[in-house]
Write a protein that holds these residues in place. Structure first.
Motif, short mmCIF file in Angstrom:
data_model
loop_
_atom_site.label_atom_id
_atom_site.label_comp_id
_atom_site.label_asym_id
_atom_site.label_seq_id
_atom_site.Cartn_x
_atom_site.Cartn_y
_atom_site.Cartn_z
N VAL A 227 33.88 5.41 16.00
CA VAL A 227 33.26 5.41 17.48
C VAL A 227 31.82 5.44 17.39
O VAL A 227 30.95 4.30 18.01
N LYS A 228 31.08 6.26 16.61
CA LYS A 228 29.84 6.03 16.43
C LYS A 228 29.00 4.59 15.83
O LYS A 228 28.49 4.27 16.60
N PRO A 229 29.80 4.06 14.69
CA PRO A 229 29.40 2.81 14.42
C PRO A 229 29.44 1.95 15.42
O PRO A 229 28.70 0.87 15.38
N LEU A 230 30.59 1.86 16.14
CA LEU A 230 30.79 0.83 17.16
C LEU A 230 29.66 0.86 18.27
O LEU A 230 29.35 -0.05 18.76
N VAL A 231 29.55 2.14 18.66
CA VAL A 231 28.50 2.36 19.88
C VAL A 231 27.08 1.96 19.26
O VAL A 231 26.42 1.10 20.12
N SER A 232 26.80 2.17 18.07
CA SER A 232 25.48 1.69 17.50
C SER A 232 25.28 0.25 17.49
O SER A 232 24.34 -0.33 17.69
N TYR A 233 26.50 -0.37 16.89
CA TYR A 233 26.33 -1.84 16.64
C TYR A 233 26.46 -2.50 17.98
O TYR A 233 25.59 -3.55 18.35
N ALA A 234 27.15 -2.14 19.05
CA ALA A 234 27.21 -2.71 20.28
C ALA A 234 25.83 -2.74 21.05
O ALA A 234 25.43 -3.60 21.82
N ALA A 235 25.24 -1.40 20.91
CA ALA A 235 23.52 -1.31 21.44
C ALA A 235 22.78 -2.21 20.88
O ALA A 235 21.92 -2.85 21.49
N VAL A 246 42.22 5.83 27.34
CA VAL A 246 41.93 7.11 26.95
C VAL A 246 42.93 7.95 27.86
O VAL A 246 43.11 7.97 28.91
N THR A 247 43.58 8.50 26.99
CA THR A 247 45.07 9.21 27.35
C THR A 247 44.87 10.62 27.90
O THR A 247 45.77 11.14 28.52
N ASP A 248 43.92 11.37 27.22
CA ASP A 248 43.73 12.82 27.41
C ASP A 248 42.39 13.39 27.48
O ASP A 248 41.29 12.66 27.08
N ALA A 249 42.34 14.69 27.88
CA ALA A 249 41.00 15.32 27.93
C ALA A 249 40.30 15.53 26.56
O ALA A 249 39.05 15.15 26.44
N ALA A 250 41.03 15.65 25.43
CA ALA A 250 40.68 15.78 24.05
C ALA A 250 40.03 14.60 23.72
O ALA A 250 38.94 14.52 23.18
N GLN A 251 40.68 13.32 23.80
CA GLN A 251 40.03 12.29 23.58
C GLN A 251 38.68 11.90 24.35
O GLN A 251 37.64 11.45 23.73
N PHE A 252 39.00 12.25 25.59
CA PHE A 252 37.49 11.74 26.52
C PHE A 252 36.51 12.91 25.96
O PHE A 252 35.21 12.37 25.94
N GLU A 253 36.52 14.10 25.74
CA GLU A 253 35.43 14.93 25.34
C GLU A 253 34.99 14.55 23.90
O GLU A 253 33.85 14.66 23.66
N GLN A 254 35.67 13.92 23.08
CA GLN A 254 35.52 13.53 21.69
C GLN A 254 34.47 12.17 21.94
O GLN A 254 33.35 12.06 21.32
N LEU A 255 34.93 11.45 22.91
CA LEU A 255 34.02 10.21 23.18
C LEU A 255 32.57 10.67 23.59
O LEU A 255 31.59 10.19 23.25
N GLN A 256 32.74 11.67 24.34
CA GLN A 256 31.31 12.22 25.12
C GLN A 256 30.34 12.55 24.13
O GLN A 256 29.20 12.16 24.12
N GLN A 257 30.93 12.87 22.99
CA GLN A 257 30.02 13.19 21.86
C GLN A 257 29.22 12.41 21.16
O GLN A 257 28.27 12.41 20.48
N TYR A 258 29.69 10.97 21.20
CA TYR A 258 28.94 9.98 20.71
C TYR A 258 28.18 8.83 21.47
O TYR A 258 27.97 7.85 21.55
N ASP A 259 27.75 9.52 22.82
CA ASP A 259 27.16 8.81 23.86
C ASP A 259 27.75 7.58 24.23
O ASP A 259 27.19 6.66 24.53
N VAL A 260 29.27 7.65 24.55
CA VAL A 260 29.78 6.59 24.98
C VAL A 260 29.54 6.21 26.25
O VAL A 260 29.53 7.50 27.09
N ARG A 261 29.58 5.27 26.90
CA ARG A 261 28.87 4.99 28.30
C ARG A 261 30.12 4.69 29.30
O ARG A 261 30.39 5.34 30.34
N PHE A 262 31.09 3.80 28.80
CA PHE A 262 32.09 3.28 29.41
C PHE A 262 33.48 3.78 29.14
O PHE A 262 34.09 3.23 27.96
N VAL A 263 34.42 3.98 30.07
CA VAL A 263 35.68 4.63 29.55
C VAL A 263 36.81 4.23 30.80
O VAL A 263 36.40 3.93 32.10
N GLN A 264 37.90 4.07 30.62
CA GLN A 264 39.00 3.79 31.28
C GLN A 264 40.54 4.38 30.65
O GLN A 264 40.41 4.18 29.44
N GLY A 265 41.26 4.75 31.64
CA GLY A 265 42.81 5.05 30.87
C GLY A 265 43.40 5.87 31.84
O GLY A 265 42.93 6.52 32.84
#
Length: 275
Positions: A227-235, A246-265
């Motif tokens: 997640v972190k390398p993808l976010v960095s390279y895409a930026a 994104v299937t559950d709260a645990a995944q959502f909260e993990q993504l938030q830790q890496y400054d992810v901007r766009f999500v769906q699921g």
């Protein structure tokens, strides 16, 4: 300019040599929307939101209340989903499951994309509309990808710039083909999104022309610690990166830790309503 209404667009479709045979206003509970009828099956539209979760700082935990997931962001746009009624319930379906040859597949793809565009744009919905394209369609149409659909939209008084053509992972895996498709669809006014088959494939979108968006499966990226390398390279590429499925709260909260901007699921389904 305000787009034509759904009934107006269905009336315009009636004059189209192909769409007029298959698109109509629904009945009963679906009387205010367009439906597509083919081989005795009625297809309908639904839309899964794509959230920009960067718009709210200090986001709270989802664990406490999944039903309030939508408070975490504004909609970038919506992913079109094809539905059919089964045993009195609406469920997602594969509109291409019974297509036998390439011409039939092309026809079904054009019918379904027109259906979703009419219901979304004619329904005065905001944001972008993401429309998936079948892999076989990309191979069946030899050149000028996007020309036919763009011409249909313009003839209906609709703006192709509101549409994001979403390319399958198999197309993104081939850098040259991806570049050709991206250039062709963008030439006809569309935006383009590419589904990454794996995290490393983001290198394929670094060339010009570039897609307007890239998508990555959230579970795969988290599992592989990418997640972190993808976010960095895409930026660095300045290409918006969407983590989908994104299937559950645990995944959502993990993504938030890496400054992810766009999500769906599916995690947002408890609150989201079909538009």
């Amino acid at each position: 300019m305000i787009a034509p209404t759904i009934p107006e667009l269905v009336a315009r479709a009636a004059d189209h040599p192909f769409l007029g045979e298959h698109l109509a206003m629904g009945t009963g509970a679906h009387a205010k929307e367009a439906v597509a009828r083919r081989r005795g099956v009625e297809l309908l539209s639904a839309y899964e939101p794509i959230y920009d979760i960067s718009v709210h700082s200090g986001a709270q935990s989802l664990t406490a209340d999944l039903a309030m997931a939508s408070r975490f962001g504004d909609e970038l746009g919506y992913q079109a989903v094809t539905l059919r009624e089964q045993n009195g319930l609406l469920a997602p379906c594969d509109a291409f499951s019974d297509t036998l040859d390439d011409p039939d597949l092309v026809a079904v793809d054009r019918m379904v994309r027109a259906l979703h565009a009419i219901n979304f744009l004619g329904g005065q919905q905001h944001g972008l509309l993401f429309l998936r394209v079948h892999e076989r369609l990309l191979k069946s149409v030899k050149y000028d990808h996007g020309r036919h659909f763009s011409n249909v939209l313009v003839s209906f008084g609709l703006n192709p710039g509101r549409i994001v053509i979403e390319l399958p992972a198999a197309a993104v895996a081939h850098r040259t083909f991806l570049g050709y498709l991206t250039k062709s669809y963008q030439r006809y006014g569309f935006k383009v999104a590419g589904n990454l088959p794996n995290a490393g494939q983001i290198l394929s979108v670094s060339d010009t022309p570039r897609p307007d968006f890239v998508k990555m499966d959230a579970a795969s990226a988290l599992r592989d610690s990418m997640v972190k390398p993808l976010v960095s390279y895409a930026a660095r590429l300045r290409i918006p990166l969407i983590f989908n499925r994104v299937t559950d709260a645990a995944q959502f909260e993990q993504l938030q830790q890496y400054d992810v901007r766009f999500v769906q699921g599916p995690v947002f389904a408890a609150q989201d309503k079909v538009v």
